[in-house]
Design an enzyme around this catalytic site. Structure first.
Site, PDB file in Angstrom:
ATOM      1  N   HIS A  61       0.685  11.530  -2.066  1.00  9.81           N
ATOM      2  CA  HIS A  61      -0.469  10.640  -1.967  1.00  9.81           C
ATOM      3  C   HIS A  61      -0.339   9.564  -0.892  1.00  9.81           C
ATOM      4  O   HIS A  61      -1.274   8.791  -0.681  1.00  9.81           O
ATOM      5  CB  HIS A  61      -0.707   9.958  -3.321  1.00  9.81           C
ATOM      6  CG  HIS A  61       0.407   9.016  -3.672  1.00  9.81           C
ATOM      7  ND1 HIS A  61       1.609   9.463  -4.174  1.00  9.81           N
ATOM      8  CD2 HIS A  61       0.514   7.679  -3.546  1.00  9.81           C
ATOM      9  CE1 HIS A  61       2.406   8.421  -4.355  1.00  9.81           C
ATOM     10  NE2 HIS A  61       1.765   7.329  -3.978  1.00  9.81           N
ATOM     11  N   HIS A  76      -2.401   5.608   2.728  1.00 10.57           N
ATOM     12  CA  HIS A  76      -2.429   5.855   1.284  1.00 10.57           C
ATOM     13  C   HIS A  76      -3.690   6.665   0.992  1.00 10.57           C
ATOM     14  O   HIS A  76      -4.804   6.224   1.295  1.00 10.57           O
ATOM     15  CB  HIS A  76      -2.446   4.531   0.525  1.00 10.57           C
ATOM     16  CG  HIS A  76      -1.936   4.645  -0.864  1.00 10.57           C
ATOM     17  ND1 HIS A  76      -2.682   5.182  -1.885  1.00 10.57           N
ATOM     18  CD2 HIS A  76      -0.741   4.308  -1.400  1.00 10.57           C
ATOM     19  CE1 HIS A  76      -1.965   5.150  -2.998  1.00 10.57           C
ATOM     20  NE2 HIS A  76      -0.780   4.624  -2.733  1.00 10.57           N
TER      21      HIS A  76
END
Length: 154
Positions: A61, A76
């Site tokens: 992620h 992110h």
């Protein structure tokens, strides 16, 4: 030396203050911008390297790239996506790999992230950079494709 940071995904540019996470919104880890992928169209599935450098940290992620001169850029993919345990993310690189700017690093499904009740917005942060070192190359509200200039860090 100025570091040009590219948009890692296609979508609409937002100020970090608009991100629903205080660590990003308050620029605690550094200044930057965010890109909201257009989940409906399938845009934003391929995540490209915003800078050339070395993969210093890699999670499904999120990742950190160290550019020449040791400056770090964090990407992110979504908010609270660590809770997915990597499901729905395909990694194309490993920690320690040298990458070229614009190279595909990760593929994911922003629509699936949103369907799971999470935000798919992607903060792009100059780690430990000073707020006044950032220049916006794309303004909030504008649409970018992966690889478009997003910001620069002095």
């Amino acid at each position: 030396m100025t570091l040009t940071v590219l948009a890692p995904v296609a979508g609409v540019v937002h100020a970090l203050a608009d991100v629903d996470d205080p660590v990003f919104a308050q620029e605690i880890v550094g200044p930057g911008l965010a890109v909201q992928p257009d989940a409906e169209s399938g845009a934003g599935r391929s995540v490209v390297a915003p800078v050339a450098g070395t993969v210093a940290k890699l999670h499904p992620h999120a990742f950190v790239l160290l550019a020449e001169g040791g400056r770090g850029v964090l990407v992110h993919l979504g908010i609270n996506t660590v809770q997915l345990g990597g499901e729905g993310f395909t990694l194309h690189v490993a920690e320690g790999d040298a990458v070229e700017q614009g190279q595909i690093l990760v593929e994911w499904d922003p629509a699936a992230v949103e369907a799971g009740g999470r935000s798919a917005i992607c903060p792009v942060v100059g780690l430990e950079a000073q707020p006044d070192s950032l220049t916006r190359l794309a303004e909030p509200g504008t649409r970018v494709v992966a690889g478009d200039p997003l910001l620069s860090l002095a």
